[in-house]
Enzyme design. Structure first.
Site, PDB file in Angstrom:
ATOM      1  CG  ASP A 316      -2.384  -0.152   0.770  1.00 14.20           C
ATOM      2  OD1 ASP A 316      -2.601  -0.301  -0.443  1.00 14.20           O
ATOM      3  OD2 ASP A 316      -3.268  -0.128   1.628  1.00 14.20           O
ATOM      4  CG  ASP A 363       0.398  -8.342  10.216  1.00 14.77           C
ATOM      5  OD1 ASP A 363      -0.387  -8.202   9.265  1.00 14.77           O
ATOM      6  OD2 ASP A 363       0.135  -8.041  11.390  1.00 14.77           O
ATOM      7  CG  ASP A 365       5.652  -7.550  11.839  1.00 15.55           C
ATOM      8  OD1 ASP A 365       4.676  -8.142  11.372  1.00 15.55           O
ATOM      9  OD2 ASP A 365       5.583  -6.778  12.798  1.00 15.55           O
ATOM     10  CG  ASP A 460      -8.175  -8.666  13.142  1.00 17.09           C
ATOM     11  OD1 ASP A 460      -9.069  -7.987  13.666  1.00 17.09           O
ATOM     12  OD2 ASP A 460      -6.970  -8.519  13.418  1.00 17.09           O
TER      13      ASP A 460
END
Lengths: 877, 263
Positions: A316, A363, A365, A460
């Site tokens: 993004d 994600d 990370d 979520d």
């Protein structure tokens, strides 16, 4: 001149003994004093007094005065100690001390023995019950109608009997004496059951705790509100509401956590041809490139057929370097022209441009281990109605609490309760929910609910709620099969929690789990708890301020005698604490939750309230991770609300002490109870204050401590066995069994194993300290990067033994730790306060220390002088 | 019960001698009694056990000259018992060649009572693949046949053309079940070495020993220093590798693993 040389020599030896005891050379003054004393002993005293050589007596009777080097105030100390010895304490009471201690031990032993006596008996009974439960033949049961009918009858009878009993226990008012007997019985039952292993005792403890707490709430609502005084009634009502809130959370928590499912991985079909295709989505916005790279490398090496994996980077941030990287390693890169709907919108955009039956979301990370899909996909293939499989989030870098309080690896971190227990408990009720990362979703149900939910900022949980409403199932695996970075700073952590809290409050309004169609009542309760949990802001602030209204403004918020309050609130708190310690001890130590909640309380209070009324307001903020804290600093902005609360509480304590001493004597009980409460609050607030000191974090790549055998290879052809102590993305540290003749800057190769294979990586020695070598990776090719991540972060076993060191919870020890953290908070506050305050407090403390040093000390007779002084000397050093 | 292990290379140069010597050393360090026998004409095993170069004694010499077999036994400074092959004269060599099978039958008979109950007998052979008839008595009485190979094309070729062939001992089930392949001189820094290792792991499966021996200069250095690897370079990977190999040997013969052999 008067003395004969042998006596002079003798005196010198004695003086040296004094010097040795204090480990300091004597001053001129000291020599004179000692000379005088030795002469006095020689001429006027017996050689031995009370079994001690008389010249040593000073060391025994004045253990705090260094006679060989007396200071200015030692004169006063000498006088005070002498007076004290002459008037108060003529004989040593050290013998009595021992007796008291031994007696106490004896009593303690006898009492704990009493608790142990029925242990064996109860253990047997427990085993009988658990066995008979597991041996019930369900098939026989379903076939036989008569058994079924009698069974239902018995259940109804039993339940109604129990309900009546419970109502009696909760509602019958008792005299204070009867109430105290009641709580002693409850407590003894809890103490006996507490040590039994297994789930039945846990359920029993839950029942006891519910009884005590419900009785408390009943008593509070029926007999502690003062209907004659409007202000007291309003404030008391608010406190009661907060307490009812806490009570509901307690009950829901018990419901959620009482039977964690402990789901196990299920086997995949033998032939990899039958394994499904998976789209992996990695949404990213502004995270640093090296973080994304690690995750991609891990995914590129994951154990799954390469033609059945599509990796998508959903950028993004439209960054050129990420695009370049994705081209280099051959993964898909998707960047949206517009950025509506934040992360949810980003995933939905990618959903429309991909087509595999399964969608995994990571994600950027979160690094999956190589076995990630092999351990998870079997569950999907065996259950066609399964829409979501969530796995635990595991963090290998310290979160702000762990970093700022320096307890990484000693105390379970803040998230481990949720991922270790709560989600696992949810799983039993088929209500484990999506946490935004490290999860796999089935595409069909996801598309049926219109993709990832965009109406709320916690997309979520909202998405999984929608899927549960359609009758799909969810599953949860608590094994740590991926690992990620924790939030870096406290402000980032708070911002993240604000988002969660706001999102949960939004869902509560938009798609209330209590009213939404399609959910089972168990799922309703689990979702309800998840949402209510984040409304804790206001109740927490109420608890932190409630006693002040009494201390400062004389408002009786709890309109009851102090003794009654103690007799009702004590079992409520004790049982909740014992039960939670048993159920959650492995994942959260007692009392730590108070600090975690307090830190975010103020900040989530406002957004949740707003979101409850205006659910459509709000934006998505990204949690920053992987950053650096270059210098330690104190986050004053963040701590301000707590400092204000601390101020009020200190005022409350001071005024409370004043009232204790000079107020009406009838109030002493109530004042003391409220004082204790305020002091506890002060310590908890101190904890919150302590966390706001951001400890510096200079390492860009957090290191992961391990203990893995590796091989070093030198360019000379020598191959040495070593142990890898830690690794990061940039390098690793190893220990050899002997120091090697090498220098910093030298290049060498390290061989790591991944599965059955060995991989070799070029490294350079950065530092060398005896047997420890710090190595930095040289430039690696993309394939080598993949191999390196596979051999380190993505090893299937890296996180299994992680943080298993000190996981057992001891409530009292934990309380002590929390209090210490609270104390640390004030120390830090003082350290960072303006100069004026810093120095005035410093000198005040020093003055107090000096005055305190004048106090008389206990003397010692039985111990050897050197034994006594050894620890003293260490302190002085 | 005595445990007899045959160690042999496919073509020579794989380091079978090194493996024998260092495995014997590693087993001794685990308090196991060992007896190593060199059956190679090169007579190099003695070098690993610090024997002076001038010493030409050996069991083959004794057998040729009808001297007592056991008189050829030596002990290394680390306490490892071994039989060097001995340096044969031209005449003796010819004689040895013609009566090879008898010599090895004698050897088998002489060895069997030696070394006590729990002794490990490590027998180092050469030209093994082509001449299995000569060694039949040894093969029959052995517990493990350990074939040393290096992960490279020539050994891969030999493996397929010689070992897996119909004539090979490996074709017979009673020998196959006690055969293990041991990879030596593995170069992790060489891609070709890694690739061949992976292929061998795929193809040989359980026949491949789980311990991989890395190439290490320290082995040559220890030989040059006339001392054992575990003394010369205790922290070298090779030393660890041999230790692991010794542990594997112990676990292979542990009662849980091998109920029949414990009887």
């Amino acid at each position: 001149m008067l003395y004969n040389p042998s006596i002079v020599k003798h005196f010198k030896q004695q003086r040296r003994f004094y010097e040795q005891c204090w480990q300091s050379p004597s001053s001129l003054m000291g020599r004179a004093v000692l000379w005088g004393w030795f002469s006095f002993c020689l001429f006027f005293l017996k050689p031995k007094v009370a079994g001690i050589r008389s010249w040593r007596l000073l060391l025994h009777y004045y253990p705090h005065i260094n006679f060989s080097h007396p200071s200015l105030l030692d004169g006063i100390r000498f006088i005070i100690q002498s007076l004290w010895l002459l008037i108060v304490k003529q004989n040593s009471i050290s013998k009595k001390h021992v007796n008291v201690k031994a007696g106490f031990k004896k009593i303690y032993g006898a009492v704990s023995h009493c608790f142990n006596v029925p242990l064996h008996f109860m253990m047997q009974k427990k085993n009988v019950i658990e066995e008979s439960v597991s041996q019930i033949n369900m098939r026989l049961f379903h076939q036989n109608k008569i058994i079924q009918q009698t069974h239902t009858m018995i259940i109804y009878l039993g339940v109604s009997l129990v309900v009546v009993l419970i109502l009696i226990c909760i509602m019958v008012p008792l005299t204070l004496a009867a109430q105290s007997i009641f709580i002693v019985i409850l407590w003894m039952l809890a103490m006996m059951v507490r040590r039994l292993p297994g789930r039945f005792p846990s359920l029993f403890l839950i029942a006891l705790s519910l009884l005590a707490s419900t009785r408390y709430i009943w008593w509070r609502s029926t007999s502690t509100l003062n209907w004659d005084e409007p202000i007291g009634l309003v404030l008391g009502g608010i406190l009661l509401m907060a307490e009812i809130y806490a009570w509901i959370i307690l009950i829901l928590g018990y419901f959620q956590n009482m039977w964690p499912l402990n789901r196990k991985p299920e086997p995949l079909p033998v032939d990899p041809k039958d394994w499904p295709v998976i789209d992996i989505m990695i949404p990213t916005l502004n995270e640093e490139c090296h973080i994304i790279k690690t995750t991609i490398y891990a995914l590129l090496g994951i154990d799954w057929p390469k033609n059945k994996l599509n990796i998508y980077i959903l950028d993004d941030g439209n960054r050129e370097d990420i695009k370049q990287f994705s081209k280099e390693v051959g993964v898909h890169y998707l960047a949206r022209p517009t950025h509506e709907g934040a992360k949810a919108g980003n995933i939905n955009y990618a959903l429309a441009r991909s087509d595999a039956d399964f969608v995994a979301v990571f994600d950027c990370d979160h690094i999956p281990t190589r076995a990630f899909f092999q351990l998870t996909m079997g569950i999907f293939l065996n259950d066609p109605k399964l829409a979501l499989l969530q796995t635990a989030h595991h963090f290998f870098s310290p979160d702000p609490f762990e970093r700022n309080l320096a307890n990484f690896g000693h105390v379970p971190n803040e998230s481990s309760l949720f991922y270790g227990l709560t989600q696992d408990g949810n799983d039993l009720w088929n209500s484990a929910f999506f946490c935004g990362s490290c999860a796999i979703l089935r595409r069909k149900p996801l598309e049926e609910v219109g993709g990832v939910a965009v109406e709320t900022v916690t997309e979520d949980a909202h998405t999984s709620l929608k899927m549960h409403r359609l009758g799909y199932r969810s599953a949860y695996l608590k094994q740590p099969i991926s690992a990620g970075l924790a939030t870096e700073t406290l402000s980032a952590h708070v911002a993240q929690r604000i988002r969660w809290a706001r999102g949960m409050a939004q869902i509560f309004r938009i798609e209330n789990p209590l009213l939404a169609k399609g959910l089972k009542w168990q799922q309703r309760l689990c979702y309800l708890n998840a949402m209510l949990h984040f409304l804790s802001g206001i109740p927490r602030i109420v608890f932190l301020t409630a006693p002040l209204f009494f201390l400062l403004f004389h408002v009786y918020v709890i309109y009851a005698p102090a003794l009654a309050i103690i007799l009702y609130v004590l079992p409520h708190m004790m049982h909740a604490s014992i039960t939670n310690s048993r159920m959650q001890g492995e994942y959260r130590h007692s009392f730590w939750g108070e600090i975690y909640e307090t830190v975010i309380a103020w900040y989530i209070a406002r957004p949740t309230t707003i979101a409850l009324f205006l659910p459509n307001k709000g934006f998505f903020n990204v949690t920053e991770k992987g950053g650096l804290v270059l210098k330690s600093y104190y986050d004053w902005t963040l701590a301000t609300p707590y400092l204000v609360l601390v101020g009020f509480n200190i005022a409350g304590v001071l005024y409370g002490i004043y009232r204790l001493g000079w107020g009406p004597s009838g109030e002493i009980g109530s004042v003391s109870v409220n004082l204790l409460w305020t002091l506890y609050n002060l310590f908890i607030l101190g904890g919150a204050v302590a966390v706001a000191e951001e400890t510096k974090q200079v390492r860009e790549n957090p290191r992961v401590a391990v203990n893995i055998p590796v091989i070093i290879r030198f360019h000379s052809g020598h191959v040495i066995a070593a142990i890898m102590k830690n690794f990061s993305l940039g390098g690793l540290s190893i220990v050899t069994s002997q120091a090697l003749p090498i220098e910093a800057g030298q290049k060498l190769e390290v061989i790591l194993t991944g599965g059955k294979q060995e991989f070799i990586f070029p490294l350079r020695i950065i530092y060398r300290q005896n047997k420890l070598l710090g190595l930095a990776l040289e430039t690696l090719s993309p394939q080598q990067h993949i191999d390196y991540v596979q051999c380190t972060f993505a090893r299937a076993d890296t996180w299994v033994q992680w943080q298993r060191g000190s996981r057992t919870d001891k409530p009292l020890m934990s309380l002590q730790q929390v209090l210490e953290v609270g104390g640390k908070g004030y120390q830090r506050l003082w350290k960072h306060s303006p100069r004026v305050i810093f120095y005035s407090v410093k000198y005040l403390l020093r003055l107090i220390a000096v005055i305190a040093s004048l106090r008389p000390r206990p003397i010692f007779i039985n111990k050897k002088v050197m034994d006594y002084y050894a620890p003293v000397m260490n302190e002085h050093n | 019960m005595m445990k007899r292990m045959i160690i042999a290379g496919l073509k020579g140069g794989e380091g079978a001698t090194t493996v024998t010597a260092n495995l014997a050393n590693a087993l001794e360090r685990l308090n196991q009694q060992t007896l190593s026998v060199d059956c190679t004409k090169m007579n190099l095993l003695r070098l690993h056990f610090s024997t002076p170069i001038q010493n030409t004694q050996g069991w083959a010499v004794n057998v040729m000259n009808n001297t007592a077999f056991y008189k050829a036994a030596y002990e290394s400074p680390e306490g490892v018992a071994f039989f060097p092959f001995g340096e044969l004269t031209v005449e003796e060599t010819n004689q040895f060649k013609t009566s090879k099978k008898n010599v090895f039958n004698t050897l088998t008979n002489e060895l069997t009572p030696l070394g006590g109950n729990d002794c490990w007998q490590l027998v180092l052979l050469d030209d093994f693949i082509e001449n299995k008839e000569i060694y039949l008595s040894l093969l029959d009485s052995s517990d493990i046949i350990c074939l040393v190979l290096t992960p490279d094309p020539s050994h891969y070729n030999l493996l397929h053309n010689k070992v897996f062939s119909r004539e090979s001992f490996f074709y017979q089930k009673e020998y196959r079940i006690k055969t293990k392949f041991l990879v030596n001189q593995f170069h992790p820094e060489a891609v070709v070495s890694c690739d061949f290792l992976m292929v061998l792991q795929q193809e040989l499966h359980d026949y491949l020993l789980p311990v991989i021996l890395h190439y290490d200069v320290a082995i040559v250095e220890s030989l040059a220093n006339l001392t054992s690897l575990s003394i010369y370079a205790p922290q070298s990977q090779s030393s660890h590798d041999f230790q692991a190999l010794a542990y594997w040997c112990l676990s292979y013969f542990s009662p849980e693993n091998h109920p029949s052999s414990s009887l």
